[in-house]
Enzyme design. Structure first.
Site, PDB file in Angstrom:
ATOM      1  CG  HIS A  52      -2.074   0.934   1.098  1.00 21.12           C
ATOM      2  ND1 HIS A  52      -1.986   2.285   1.313  1.00 21.12           N
ATOM      3  CD2 HIS A  52      -3.347   0.681   0.719  1.00 21.12           C
ATOM      4  CE1 HIS A  52      -3.166   2.830   1.096  1.00 21.12           C
ATOM      5  NE2 HIS A  52      -4.019   1.889   0.723  1.00 21.12           N
TER       6      HIS A  52
ATOM      7  CG  ASP B 107      -8.473  -4.238  -3.003  1.00 23.67           C
ATOM      8  OD1 ASP B 107      -7.676  -3.306  -3.213  1.00 23.67           O
ATOM      9  OD2 ASP B 107      -9.704  -4.117  -3.034  1.00 23.67           O
TER      10      ASP B 107
HETATM   11  C1  SDX Z   1      -6.203   0.033  -3.025  1.00 28.00           C
HETATM   12  O1  SDX Z   1      -4.405   4.529  -2.152  1.00 28.00           O
HETATM   13  C2  SDX Z   1      -5.338   3.925  -1.541  1.00 28.00           C
HETATM   14  O2  SDX Z   1      -5.765   4.320  -0.468  1.00 28.00           O
HETATM   15  C3  SDX Z   1      -5.912   2.729  -2.258  1.00 28.00           C
HETATM   16  C4  SDX Z   1      -6.935   1.910  -1.512  1.00 28.00           C
HETATM   17  C5  SDX Z   1      -8.213   2.687  -1.266  1.00 28.00           C
HETATM   18  O3  SDX Z   1      -8.950   2.350  -0.321  1.00 28.00           O
HETATM   19  O4  SDX Z   1      -8.520   3.580  -2.093  1.00 28.00           O
HETATM   20  O5  SDX Z   1      -6.418   1.488  -0.265  1.00 28.00           O
HETATM   21  C6  SDX Z   1      -7.352   0.674  -2.306  1.00 28.00           C
HETATM   22  O6  SDX Z   1      -5.947   0.372  -4.154  1.00 28.00           O
HETATM   23  C7  SDX Z   1      -5.355  -0.950  -2.291  1.00 28.00           C
HETATM   24  C8  SDX Z   1      -4.133  -1.446  -3.156  1.00 28.00           C
HETATM   25  C9  SDX Z   1      -4.614  -2.574  -4.050  1.00 28.00           C
HETATM   26  N1  SDX Z   1      -3.553  -2.952  -5.005  1.00 28.00           N
HETATM   27  C10 SDX Z   1      -2.910  -4.136  -4.885  1.00 28.00           C
HETATM   28  O7  SDX Z   1      -3.089  -4.937  -3.979  1.00 28.00           O
HETATM   29  C11 SDX Z   1      -1.932  -4.412  -6.038  1.00 28.00           C
HETATM   30  C12 SDX Z   1      -0.609  -4.953  -5.481  1.00 28.00           C
HETATM   31  N2  SDX Z   1       0.065  -3.857  -4.798  1.00 28.00           N
HETATM   32  C13 SDX Z   1       1.073  -3.093  -5.506  1.00 28.00           C
HETATM   33  O8  SDX Z   1       0.786  -2.890  -6.856  1.00 28.00           O
HETATM   34  C14 SDX Z   1       1.518  -1.861  -4.723  1.00 28.00           C
HETATM   35  O9  SDX Z   1       1.781  -2.279  -3.452  1.00 28.00           O
HETATM   36  C15 SDX Z   1       0.616  -0.649  -4.657  1.00 28.00           C
HETATM   37  C16 SDX Z   1       0.164  -0.194  -6.007  1.00 28.00           C
HETATM   38  C17 SDX Z   1      -0.579  -0.919  -3.818  1.00 28.00           C
HETATM   39  C18 SDX Z   1       1.409   0.474  -4.002  1.00 28.00           C
HETATM   40  O10 SDX Z   1       2.390   0.856  -4.919  1.00 28.00           O
HETATM   41  P1  SDX Z   1       3.523   1.937  -4.491  1.00 28.00           P
HETATM   42  O11 SDX Z   1       3.163   2.665  -3.273  1.00 28.00           O
HETATM   43  O12 SDX Z   1       3.841   2.730  -5.716  1.00 28.00           O
HETATM   44  O13 SDX Z   1       4.704   1.023  -4.070  1.00 28.00           O
HETATM   45  P2  SDX Z   1       5.781   0.472  -5.058  1.00 28.00           P
HETATM   46  O14 SDX Z   1       5.115  -0.154  -6.234  1.00 28.00           O
HETATM   47  O15 SDX Z   1       6.773   1.562  -5.297  1.00 28.00           O
HETATM   48  O16 SDX Z   1       6.416  -0.691  -4.179  1.00 28.00           O
HETATM   49  C19 SDX Z   1       7.476  -0.424  -3.298  1.00 28.00           C
HETATM   50  C20 SDX Z   1       8.357  -1.669  -3.404  1.00 28.00           C
HETATM   51  C21 SDX Z   1       8.768  -1.966  -4.849  1.00 28.00           C
HETATM   52  O17 SDX Z   1      10.015  -2.639  -4.784  1.00 28.00           O
HETATM   53  P3  SDX Z   1      11.408  -1.748  -5.054  1.00 28.00           P
HETATM   54  O18 SDX Z   1      11.202  -1.018  -6.371  1.00 28.00           O
HETATM   55  O19 SDX Z   1      11.480  -0.807  -3.879  1.00 28.00           O
HETATM   56  O20 SDX Z   1      12.495  -2.782  -5.085  1.00 28.00           O
HETATM   57  O21 SDX Z   1       7.606  -2.816  -2.964  1.00 28.00           O
HETATM   58  C22 SDX Z   1       7.432  -3.717  -4.053  1.00 28.00           C
HETATM   59  C23 SDX Z   1       7.743  -2.960  -5.339  1.00 28.00           C
HETATM   60  O22 SDX Z   1       8.263  -3.846  -6.327  1.00 28.00           O
HETATM   61  N3  SDX Z   1       6.034  -4.143  -4.010  1.00 28.00           N
HETATM   62  C24 SDX Z   1       5.628  -5.394  -4.209  1.00 28.00           C
HETATM   63  C25 SDX Z   1       4.231  -5.354  -4.030  1.00 28.00           C
HETATM   64  N4  SDX Z   1       3.847  -4.098  -3.745  1.00 28.00           N
HETATM   65  C26 SDX Z   1       4.964  -3.359  -3.744  1.00 28.00           C
HETATM   66  N5  SDX Z   1       6.291  -6.528  -4.537  1.00 28.00           N
HETATM   67  C27 SDX Z   1       5.532  -7.640  -4.664  1.00 28.00           C
HETATM   68  N6  SDX Z   1       4.168  -7.693  -4.502  1.00 28.00           N
HETATM   69  C28 SDX Z   1       3.485  -6.562  -4.181  1.00 28.00           C
HETATM   70  N7  SDX Z   1       2.149  -6.589  -4.022  1.00 28.00           N
END
Ligand code: SDX
Length: 429
Positions: free
Chosen positions: A308, A365
């Protein structure tokens, strides 16, 4: 005592600018950078807006480190236990919990706007039966402006509030109509004698030839899920609604834009993606393989429902939904091996340094689809459930912005294209 301003000095020109510090009502410190372009000649760069506060808002507070979520100051745990979705809707719209008479009046306002123009059902019938319901929702909600064009004077607070209540009232009706079109069933009209979630279930699953009895377990579970999904500060879809609203566009267009933003698998589309992921994993024995894929930078696979932007602790909503999933399955006398799989996936991930170090926890989710599935909602409708609930947050945030007009949202960029060059006739290329 107010904070001293920060002083930003450009060592290349020795020009400085004072940057005021703003503290929110929970004391969170924010730097006001509005003067930087005019005083120092710089833009600020923040792709994804991870370090940017786009507005001030009194609706929802989140503390990502402490796993706190409050609607108008009330902790989500208390609202989940003691409130109802319509009462939470009133709270988000008006800022206070309603008195009994205010609540009864609000319920009537919502109940008597649940019908949609009959031509909207003709619109819906034009979609192919296998159209994704989120695609239908975005189109149909945007078209509401075509039906209510006589009440779109957004400078009139009364018309703004009417539009907000209309959307809260009509989203379940539209969602159910999209589902029934997909199933090839006749339209079901909203039975006003039922409450908000009972009415929704009746519109989703009733058949004309039978008397439909709403399952109270399902009604309460939906009420809880809608409360938990109602608002969440300046997430991607809410920021979209605000940006579209800043142009003066009508609220139906704003919410339609929010629906489209929510659909993405990185956002609200994750609840459908979680079920697809669990079904793809299939068995606990495959969990380590998928955990390794999620950690592999060269593999686009992400653990859906994990991570998140704000929560670097457990999403408080995920905890509540996980408990509710167990209760709903037990009360329905259902077992779902995907629930066991999800819990094992969570256990293994939270013992893995990659997820621990990056502070990746289950989000809202991760478990919600388990409950939707147990209540007969197809995967393609999971994000529609999210949209029904989040409409309350979208219209509340849209109203807050409309009541305190801001400048049109218009970010800048870092240009990376070619320098000036002259046109070349096609014969010389
Ligand atoms: C919702 O914003 C909100 O409030 C949203 C929400 C709401 O109520 O409106 O809470 C609802 O959208 C919840 C999120 C649902 N999405 C998912 O579950 C999809 C999987 N999650 C990821 O795509 C990600 O965690 C996000 C999109 C939720 C957050 O993305 P960020 O903040 O841009 O974080 P990031 O992608 O920069 O990740 C930071 C690191 C990265 O690694 P590095 O580049 O630092 O090496 O963490 C890793 C990412 O690769 N990472 C994950 C991961 N999520 C982040 N690695 C593996 N699996 C994951 N799920």
């Amino acid at each position: 005592m107010s904070d001293k301003p920060l002083i930003l000095t450009d060592p290349n020109t020795d020009r400085s600018v004072e940057l005021p510090v703003i503290r929110g009502s929970e004391g969170e410190p924010t730097i006001d950078i509005k003067a930087v372009p005019s005083k120092l000649g710089y833009f600020t760069y923040d792709p994804g807006y991870a370090a940017t506060a786009s507005c001030t808002s009194s609706i929802t507070f989140i503390d990502g480190n402490r796993g706190i979520l409050r609607y108008r100051g009330f902790p989500i745990e208390q609202l989940a236990e003691k409130s109802t979705f319509p009462e939470v809707a009133y709270l988000l719209l008006h800022g206070e919990l309603p008195s009994r008479s205010q609540y009864d009046e609000f319920l009537d306002d919502i109940t008597y706007h649940t019908m949609v123009p009959e031509k909207l059902n003709t619109f819906i019938s034009g979609f192919h039966y296998d159209a994704h319901p989120m695609a239908m929702m975005a189109g149909v909600v945007g078209s509401l402006a075509a039906f209510y064009h006589d009440r779109l004077d957004m400078s009139d607070p009364a018309q703004r509030m009417l539009a907000a209540k209309r959307m809260i009232a009509k989203m379940p009706t539209i969602a159910a109509a999209c589902y029934r079109h997909h199933m090839g069933w006749p339209t079901a009209y909203p039975p006003n004698a039922l409450n908000y979630t009972e009415r929704f279930l009746h519109m989703m699953f009733s058949v004309p030839a039978e008397v439909y009895e709403v399952n109270p377990v399902a009604a309460r579970a939906f009420d809880l899920l809608f409360i938990l999904h109602a608002d969440h500060e300046q997430n991607a879809s809410t920021s979209t609604v605000r940006l579209v609203g800043s142009t003066g566009a009508n609220p139906y267009a704003c919410v339609a834009a929010g629906i489209s933003a929510l659909w993405g698998p990185a956002h609200g589309g994750a609840n459908e993606a979680v079920l697809n992921m669990l079904e793809a994993i299939g068995d606990v024995s495959q969990v380590p393989t998928y955990i390794d894929r999620a950690k592999d930078k060269d593999d686009p696979f992400r653990l859906m429902g994990f991570g998140h932007r704000v929560y670097k602790n457990y999403d408080p909503r995920a905890s509540i939904i996980r408990t509710a999933a167990h209760e709903v399955l037990a009360e329905l006398g259902a077992r779902d091996p995907l629930m066991d799989l999800a819990m094992e996936l969570e256990r293994i991930a939270l013992e893995d340094d990659y997820f621990v170090d990056k502070r990746l926890y289950p989000n809202v989710d991760f478990y919600s689809g388990i409950i939707y599935k147990a209540m007969g909602i197809p995967k393609s409708m999971f994000t529609v459930m999210f949209a029904i609930a989040r409409t309350v947050g979208w219209v509340s945030q849209w109203l807050e912005q409309a009541d305190h007009p801001t400048r049109i949202g218009r970010p800048r960029q870092v240009y990376s294209g070619p320098a000036e060059r002259d046109y070349i006739d096609i014969g010389q290329r």
